[in-house]
Design a protein around this motif. Sequence first.
Motif, PDB file in Angstrom:
ATOM      1  N   THR A  65       0.826  -1.208   0.000  1.00  0.00           N
ATOM      2  CA  THR A  65       0.000   0.000   0.000  1.00  0.00           C
ATOM      3  C   THR A  65       0.862   1.261   0.000  1.00  0.00           C
ATOM      4  OG1 THR A  65      -0.228  -0.188   2.418  1.00  0.00           O
ATOM      5  CG2 THR A  65      -2.014  -1.070   1.061  1.00  0.00           C
ATOM      6  N   MET A  66       2.094   1.153   0.508  1.00  0.00           N
ATOM      7  CA  MET A  66       3.019   2.283   0.414  1.00  0.00           C
ATOM      8  C   MET A  66       3.328   2.594  -1.053  1.00  0.00           C
ATOM      9  SD  MET A  66       7.034   2.529   1.319  1.00  0.00           S
ATOM     10  CE  MET A  66       7.354   1.872  -0.321  1.00  0.00           C
ATOM     11  N   VAL A  67       3.540   1.549  -1.834  1.00  0.00           N
ATOM     12  CA  VAL A  67       3.809   1.740  -3.269  1.00  0.00           C
ATOM     13  C   VAL A  67       2.601   2.377  -3.958  1.00  0.00           C
ATOM     14  CG1 VAL A  67       4.285   0.557  -5.453  1.00  0.00           C
ATOM     15  CG2 VAL A  67       5.490  -0.131  -3.370  1.00  0.00           C
ATOM     16  N   PHE A  68       1.396   1.967  -3.547  1.00  0.00           N
ATOM     17  CA  PHE A  68       0.185   2.565  -4.116  1.00  0.00           C
ATOM     18  C   PHE A  68       0.148   4.072  -3.838  1.00  0.00           C
ATOM     19  CE2 PHE A  68      -2.310  -1.677  -3.513  1.00  0.00           C
ATOM     20  CZ  PHE A  68      -1.541  -2.243  -4.515  1.00  0.00           C
ATOM     21  N   SER A  69       0.513   4.466  -2.611  1.00  0.00           N
ATOM     22  CA  SER A  69       0.530   5.887  -2.266  1.00  0.00           C
ATOM     23  C   SER A  69       1.561   6.642  -3.092  1.00  0.00           C
ATOM     24  CB  SER A  69       0.834   6.077  -0.773  1.00  0.00           C
ATOM     25  OG  SER A  69      -0.226   5.608   0.010  1.00  0.00           O
ATOM     26  N   LEU A  70       2.704   6.018  -3.288  1.00  0.00           N
ATOM     27  CA  LEU A  70       3.749   6.625  -4.118  1.00  0.00           C
ATOM     28  C   LEU A  70       3.227   6.886  -5.523  1.00  0.00           C
ATOM     29  CD1 LEU A  70       6.730   7.435  -4.588  1.00  0.00           C
ATOM     30  CD2 LEU A  70       7.185   5.034  -5.143  1.00  0.00           C
ATOM     31  N   LEU A  71       2.548   5.892  -6.074  1.00  0.00           N
ATOM     32  CA  LEU A  71       1.977   6.027  -7.415  1.00  0.00           C
ATOM     33  C   LEU A  71       0.938   7.138  -7.457  1.00  0.00           C
ATOM     34  CD1 LEU A  71       1.330   4.967 -10.310  1.00  0.00           C
ATOM     35  CD2 LEU A  71      -0.301   3.400  -9.242  1.00  0.00           C
ATOM     36  N   SER A  72      -0.002   7.101  -6.505  1.00  0.00           N
ATOM     37  CA  SER A  72      -1.107   8.054  -6.511  1.00  0.00           C
ATOM     38  C   SER A  72      -0.638   9.495  -6.375  1.00  0.00           C
ATOM     39  CB  SER A  72      -2.079   7.712  -5.378  1.00  0.00           C
ATOM     40  OG  SER A  72      -3.061   8.711  -5.235  1.00  0.00           O
ATOM     41  N   LEU A  73       0.261   9.721  -5.416  1.00  0.00           N
ATOM     42  CA  LEU A  73       0.625  11.096  -5.072  1.00  0.00           C
ATOM     43  C   LEU A  73       1.756  11.657  -5.904  1.00  0.00           C
ATOM     44  CD1 LEU A  73       0.251  10.656  -1.261  1.00  0.00           C
ATOM     45  CD2 LEU A  73      -1.004  12.321  -2.617  1.00  0.00           C
ATOM     46  N   TRP A  74       2.821  10.881  -6.036  1.00  0.00           N
ATOM     47  CA  TRP A  74       4.041  11.457  -6.593  1.00  0.00           C
ATOM     48  C   TRP A  74       4.242  11.188  -8.070  1.00  0.00           C
ATOM     49  CZ3 TRP A  74       5.935  15.172  -3.957  1.00  0.00           C
ATOM     50  CH2 TRP A  74       5.638  15.222  -2.589  1.00  0.00           C
ATOM     51  N   ILE A  75       3.504  10.227  -8.605  1.00  0.00           N
ATOM     52  CA  ILE A  75       3.592   9.997 -10.044  1.00  0.00           C
ATOM     53  C   ILE A  75       2.405  10.643 -10.756  1.00  0.00           C
ATOM     54  CG2 ILE A  75       3.621   8.210 -11.838  1.00  0.00           C
ATOM     55  CD1 ILE A  75       5.133   6.430  -9.932  1.00  0.00           C
ATOM     56  N   ILE A  76       1.279  10.783 -10.031  1.00  0.00           N
ATOM     57  CA  ILE A  76       0.073  11.325 -10.670  1.00  0.00           C
ATOM     58  C   ILE A  76      -0.339  12.668 -10.067  1.00  0.00           C
ATOM     59  CG2 ILE A  76      -2.365  10.904 -11.194  1.00  0.00           C
ATOM     60  CD1 ILE A  76      -1.684   7.892 -11.077  1.00  0.00           C
ATOM     61  N   ARG A  77      -0.748  12.690  -8.776  1.00  0.00           N
ATOM     62  CA  ARG A  77      -1.418  13.876  -8.236  1.00  0.00           C
ATOM     63  C   ARG A  77      -0.553  15.132  -8.232  1.00  0.00           C
ATOM     64  NH1 ARG A  77      -4.417  13.495  -2.539  1.00  0.00           N
ATOM     65  NH2 ARG A  77      -5.327  11.764  -3.714  1.00  0.00           N
ATOM     66  N   VAL A  78       0.609  15.068  -7.598  1.00  0.00           N
ATOM     67  CA  VAL A  78       1.427  16.284  -7.461  1.00  0.00           C
ATOM     68  C   VAL A  78       1.920  16.795  -8.812  1.00  0.00           C
ATOM     69  CG1 VAL A  78       3.555  17.231  -6.489  1.00  0.00           C
ATOM     70  CG2 VAL A  78       2.050  15.828  -5.059  1.00  0.00           C
ATOM     71  N   PRO A  79       2.534  15.944  -9.664  1.00  0.00           N
ATOM     72  CA  PRO A  79       2.968  16.468 -10.973  1.00  0.00           C
ATOM     73  C   PRO A  79       1.817  16.991 -11.820  1.00  0.00           C
ATOM     74  CG  PRO A  79       3.997  14.344 -10.523  1.00  0.00           C
ATOM     75  CD  PRO A  79       2.930  14.539  -9.489  1.00  0.00           C
ATOM     76  N   LEU A  80       0.695  16.260 -11.812  1.00  0.00           N
ATOM     77  CA  LEU A  80      -0.446  16.670 -12.635  1.00  0.00           C
ATOM     78  C   LEU A  80      -1.062  17.967 -12.106  1.00  0.00           C
ATOM     79  CD1 LEU A  80      -1.946  15.692 -15.131  1.00  0.00           C
ATOM     80  CD2 LEU A  80      -3.514  14.440 -13.636  1.00  0.00           C
TER      81      LEU A  80
END
Length: 465
Positions: A395-410
């Motif tokens: 679930t840590m990896v899921f958070s990494l994906l959600s926040l730092w690969i998608i939400r913040v950059p987008l």
Amino acid sequence: MSNKFGKDLTVGSIPKHLLAFSVPMLIGNLLQVSYSVVNTIWIGNKIGEDAVGAAAVSFPIIFLLIALASGVTMATTILVSQYYGAKDYAMVEKTVNNSFSVTLILGVILTIAGIFSSDFLLKLMRTPPEIFQMASSYLKITLAGFILMYFGFLIPAILRGIGDTVTPLAFMAIGIAINAVLDPLMIIGIGPFPRLGLNGAAYASLIAQSIAVVLTLVYLNRKSHIVAVNPKKFILEKNLTLLLFKIGIPSVIQQSLVSLGAFFITSFVNDFGKSAASAFGAAGRVDQIAFMPAMSISMAVSALTGQNMGANKPERVREIFTWGVVMTSVITLLVSLVAVILPGFILSVFGFGHGSPGFDIGVTYLRIEGASYILFAIMFVSNGVINGAGHTMTTMVFSLLSLWIIRVPLAALLSRTSLGITGIWIAIVISYAVVMIVSLLYYFSGRWKNTAVKIKMSPVPELEP
């Protein structure tokens, strides 16, 4: 030690267990959020929109410290639930006492670090100058009571692990009632109380937290409860502490990623001025209400999963997941309807005048985010199963994906287009959708069935090689 405290969740009706476990937690969380909402109403109507913004920009910093402390509470729940499910009550008690010791040490360190770094972090978030001083004072008072807040999370986490959500609810209600009484007295200045404004809200919370934690510990001690605080029994056992951190560090990283994501999103919002910061703070209270049912049911799902995996009954987890999704969906959809249909009314309650810049920003936010609440609600359930089986790294990896690969950059990208601040809201929705899909795919793959925490029936748990 016997199992006179707690509840065996490895037998009996799963929907009944989920309801019995999650309803007291949901009531407690809703009481907490209700206080937060009422607090914001007092602040918005008696002090002004700027004060709402000052409290809102402080939240990501408080959330960051909570995230750093979350590993011990998450790991404690997982270990306690699995040892309890395996009926190794001696290890339950040992885990509790070790967790208290770790909490004391971390709590002192984080309190000191938070107070001394608060102004730097507010500047890093590009807090609007008009609300900086107000935010700084509010934040420092709140952080002074952080160790109490930490114990306020740990004790319910332990009780959740043994299936008890009623005891923490009772004392949470007492604390919230005290807070609700003190809030107007200290914000406005009634009777012998001075008018403290926003600082009054922080002092009220600090006093209420102190009383609630002390009353809880006194009660548990008199009952000779498993969670009774006896400093003579506190331990800092090497292997058990390492096991706590082994399980907890992924949760720390996960929650820290979430809090840092909130930190950056708030920074992007602050770039649009104090009206945007204030609207984001007020509308975010509705998000909190929407999160609560999903979080409560997720914790129930995690505890049930933990006990059933500890008892070697993985076949019951599929039913736990199904009922969890049904329950969280029904409640969350109701909150979504209110947010989408009545955004203007909600904002007016918080003191935002119709047609003001903050009002219009908040209405747009609620309509976009409200329509997406179901996405994170379902994700919370599947993550609850995965965490309950001990796969906190996943679930840590899921958070990494959600926040730092998608939400913040987008959000950074879209907010600089013609969409403006609305681009931030869209980025948040997209991140919810992606992480829900990924979490569900992992759940249906069945990989979580390989229990990450190996229960050892011995005085000292051993780390996996």
